[in-house]
Write a protein that holds these residues in place. Structure first.
Motif, PDB file in Angstrom:
ATOM      1  N   HIS A   1       0.977  -1.198   0.146  1.00  0.00           N
ATOM      2  CA  HIS A   1      -0.050   0.059   0.000  1.00  0.00           C
ATOM      3  C   HIS A   1       1.193   1.263  -0.100  1.00  0.00           C
ATOM      4  N   LYS A   2       0.637   2.237  -0.850  1.00  0.00           N
ATOM      5  CA  LYS A   2       1.165   3.568  -0.936  1.00  0.00           C
ATOM      6  C   LYS A   2       0.570   4.399  -0.159  1.00  0.00           C
ATOM      7  N   PRO A   3       0.712   4.905   1.031  1.00  0.00           N
ATOM      8  CA  PRO A   3       0.072   5.979   1.885  1.00  0.00           C
ATOM      9  C   PRO A   3      -0.483   6.971   0.950  1.00  0.00           C
ATOM     10  N   PHE A   4      -1.520   7.697   1.360  1.00  0.00           N
ATOM     11  CA  PHE A   4      -1.780   8.672   0.657  1.00  0.00           C
ATOM     12  C   PHE A   4      -1.191   9.980   1.133  1.00  0.00           C
ATOM     13  N   LEU A   5      -1.171  11.081   0.477  1.00  0.00           N
ATOM     14  CA  LEU A   5      -0.435  12.297   1.234  1.00  0.00           C
ATOM     15  C   LEU A   5      -1.446  12.822   2.175  1.00  0.00           C
ATOM     16  N   ASN A   6      -2.699  12.749   2.155  1.00  0.00           N
ATOM     17  CA  ASN A   6      -3.389  13.497   3.196  1.00  0.00           C
ATOM     18  C   ASN A   6      -4.552  12.289   3.418  1.00  0.00           C
ATOM     19  N   PRO A   7      -4.250  11.337   4.180  1.00  0.00           N
ATOM     20  CA  PRO A   7      -5.261  10.011   4.409  1.00  0.00           C
ATOM     21  C   PRO A   7      -6.294  10.421   5.239  1.00  0.00           C
ATOM     22  N   MET A   8      -7.537  10.136   4.973  1.00  0.00           N
ATOM     23  CA  MET A   8      -8.526  10.297   5.764  1.00  0.00           C
ATOM     24  C   MET A   8      -9.255   9.209   6.871  1.00  0.00           C
ATOM     25  N   GLN A   9      -8.736   7.855   6.369  1.00  0.00           N
ATOM     26  CA  GLN A   9      -9.063   7.048   7.424  1.00  0.00           C
ATOM     27  C   GLN A   9      -8.138   5.823   7.372  1.00  0.00           C
ATOM     28  N   VAL A  10      -8.287   5.110   8.155  1.00  0.00           N
ATOM     29  CA  VAL A  10      -7.597   3.801   8.389  1.00  0.00           C
ATOM     30  C   VAL A  10      -7.690   2.773   7.238  1.00  0.00           C
ATOM     31  N   TRP A  11      -6.507   2.467   6.862  1.00  0.00           N
ATOM     32  CA  TRP A  11      -6.328   1.576   5.541  1.00  0.00           C
ATOM     33  C   TRP A  11      -7.155   0.221   5.794  1.00  0.00           C
ATOM     34  N   ASN A  12      -6.343  -0.443   7.026  1.00  0.00           N
ATOM     35  CA  ASN A  12      -6.817  -1.635   7.364  1.00  0.00           C
ATOM     36  C   ASN A  12      -6.928  -1.759   8.763  1.00  0.00           C
ATOM     37  N   PRO A  13      -8.205  -1.984   9.262  1.00  0.00           N
ATOM     38  CA  PRO A  13      -8.531  -1.884  10.697  1.00  0.00           C
ATOM     39  C   PRO A  13      -8.062  -3.048  11.258  1.00  0.00           C
ATOM     40  N   GLU A  14      -8.005  -4.246  10.699  1.00  0.00           N
ATOM     41  CA  GLU A  14      -7.495  -5.556  11.270  1.00  0.00           C
ATOM     42  C   GLU A  14      -6.069  -5.187  11.637  1.00  0.00           C
ATOM     43  N   MET A  15      -5.290  -4.584  10.627  1.00  0.00           N
ATOM     44  CA  MET A  15      -3.926  -4.411  10.737  1.00  0.00           C
ATOM     45  C   MET A  15      -3.678  -3.654  12.024  1.00  0.00           C
ATOM     46  N   ASP A  16      -4.470  -2.589  12.422  1.00  0.00           N
ATOM     47  CA  ASP A  16      -4.283  -1.956  13.419  1.00  0.00           C
ATOM     48  C   ASP A  16      -4.304  -2.775  15.013  1.00  0.00           C
ATOM     49  N   ASN A  17      -5.028  -3.558  15.002  1.00  0.00           N
ATOM     50  CA  ASN A  17      -5.057  -4.727  15.971  1.00  0.00           C
ATOM     51  C   ASN A  17      -3.852  -5.690  16.209  1.00  0.00           C
ATOM     52  N   GLN A  18      -3.339  -5.825  14.956  1.00  0.00           N
ATOM     53  CA  GLN A  18      -1.980  -6.490  15.083  1.00  0.00           C
ATOM     54  C   GLN A  18      -0.703  -5.571  15.579  1.00  0.00           C
ATOM     55  N   ILE A  19      -0.806  -4.101  15.186  1.00  0.00           N
ATOM     56  CA  ILE A  19       0.189  -3.376  15.332  1.00  0.00           C
ATOM     57  C   ILE A  19      -0.047  -3.110  17.067  1.00  0.00           C
ATOM     58  N   GLN A  20      -1.337  -2.987  17.601  1.00  0.00           N
ATOM     59  CA  GLN A  20      -1.415  -2.971  18.760  1.00  0.00           C
ATOM     60  C   GLN A  20      -0.700  -3.894  19.679  1.00  0.00           C
ATOM     61  N   ALA A  21      -1.009  -5.156  19.109  1.00  0.00           N
ATOM     62  CA  ALA A  21      -0.594  -6.429  19.870  1.00  0.00           C
ATOM     63  C   ALA A  21       1.095  -6.409  19.905  1.00  0.00           C
ATOM     64  N   LEU A  22       1.646  -5.850  19.152  1.00  0.00           N
ATOM     65  CA  LEU A  22       3.079  -5.710  18.903  1.00  0.00           C
ATOM     66  C   LEU A  22       3.538  -5.057  20.295  1.00  0.00           C
ATOM     67  N   GLU A  23       2.738  -3.826  20.578  1.00  0.00           N
ATOM     68  CA  GLU A  23       3.489  -3.204  21.816  1.00  0.00           C
ATOM     69  C   GLU A  23       3.490  -4.212  23.192  1.00  0.00           C
ATOM     70  N   GLU A  24       2.433  -5.114  23.203  1.00  0.00           N
ATOM     71  CA  GLU A  24       2.129  -6.004  24.341  1.00  0.00           C
ATOM     72  C   GLU A  24       3.414  -7.134  24.210  1.00  0.00           C
ATOM     73  N   SER A  25       4.238  -7.188  23.122  1.00  0.00           N
ATOM     74  CA  SER A  25       5.064  -8.160  23.025  1.00  0.00           C
ATOM     75  C   SER A  25       6.589  -7.799  23.683  1.00  0.00           C
ATOM     76  N   PHE A  26       6.701  -6.525  23.628  1.00  0.00           N
ATOM     77  CA  PHE A  26       8.085  -5.768  23.835  1.00  0.00           C
ATOM     78  C   PHE A  26       8.679  -6.194  25.166  1.00  0.00           C
ATOM     79  N   GLY A  27       7.966  -5.950  26.291  1.00  0.00           N
ATOM     80  CA  GLY A  27       8.416  -6.344  27.621  1.00  0.00           C
ATOM     81  C   GLY A  27       9.529  -5.253  27.953  1.00  0.00           C
ATOM     82  N   ILE A  28      10.481  -6.069  28.764  1.00  0.00           N
ATOM     83  CA  ILE A  28      11.606  -5.297  29.370  1.00  0.00           C
ATOM     84  C   ILE A  28      12.640  -4.947  28.493  1.00  0.00           C
ATOM     85  N   ASN A  29      12.619  -5.527  27.121  1.00  0.00           N
ATOM     86  CA  ASN A  29      13.664  -5.112  26.310  1.00  0.00           C
ATOM     87  C   ASN A  29      13.173  -4.082  25.573  1.00  0.00           C
ATOM     88  N   GLU A  30      11.978  -3.443  25.668  1.00  0.00           N
ATOM     89  CA  GLU A  30      11.750  -2.214  24.582  1.00  0.00           C
ATOM     90  C   GLU A  30      12.576  -1.019  24.733  1.00  0.00           C
TER      91      GLU A  30
END
Length: 206
Positions: A21-50
């Protein structure tokens, strides 16, 4: 907390999809809502090494998915030049151009700048720019191509002209591709600082 190997695998999987996906210069909405959930889950995996570059990766993934708000929450807490660069990108994509310039100036000469200039020149030439009718926008792009260093403030001006006045389809294609290259290099830099090795090469080898 997941292992470093699992973290890198998750990041590569998300990046591989986002790179289609090539992001728009001025995006108006989230491209893939399901991807947002995966990105959020990434934060929970960092732990003490963040570290700040892991958080910057998350900010970049959110921005690539065109979730400017979530990306902004993270980037504004990263005080390094890299955090400032993501912060500048967010404000440019929001259309807040003066604020974007402020944060790009705060980022100073970021380590990706040299490679970005090389990538830009490989993509866009003066001969191609001659096809653009709008003289003001063409002159901004000519400065970017001719300059030996990356000038994010001039690119902000070019994006502002395109969005607010010119709205040329060819210029839109060029500017989105330059933004794509910029974001790709910055995300790769954050990955290198966090995990070592190239995210781009790792994806190509999959």
């Amino acid at each position: 907390m997941t292992s470093v190997r699992q973290q890198t695998s998750n990041i590569m999987a998300m990046a591989k999809i986002l790179f289609t996906h090539k992001p728009f210069l001025n995006p108006m909405q989230v491209w893939n809502p399901e991807m947002d959930n995966q990105i959020q889950a990434l934060e929970e995996s960092f732990g003490i090494n963040e570290n700040e570059f892991m958080r910057a990766i998350q900010s970049g993934l959110y921005l690539w998915n065109e979730n400017l708000e979530s990306s902004h929450v993270i980037s504004q807490e990263i005080t390094s030049p890299t955090g400032s660069y993501w912060h500048g990108l967010i404000h440019r994509m929001e259309g807040d151009f003066s604020n974007a310039k402020y944060w790009f100036n705060d980022a100073r000469h970021h380590p990706i700048s040299t490679q970005l200039v090389s990538s830009l020149r490989a993509y866009l030439t003066m001969e191609q720019l001659a096809k653009l009718d709008n003289e003001t926008l063409r002159s901004k792009l000519e400065v970017l191509v001719a300059s030996p260093v990356w000038n994010p403030a001039v690119f902000v001006d070019a994006v502002a002209l395109q969005l607010m006045h010119v709205q040329d389809s060819l210029a839109e294609e060029w500017l989105r591709q330059i933004q794509y290259l910029e974001m790709k290099l910055l995300l790769n830099y954050c990955y290198e600082q966090s995990y070592g090795g190239s995210l781009l090469e790792a994806i190509e080898q999959q």
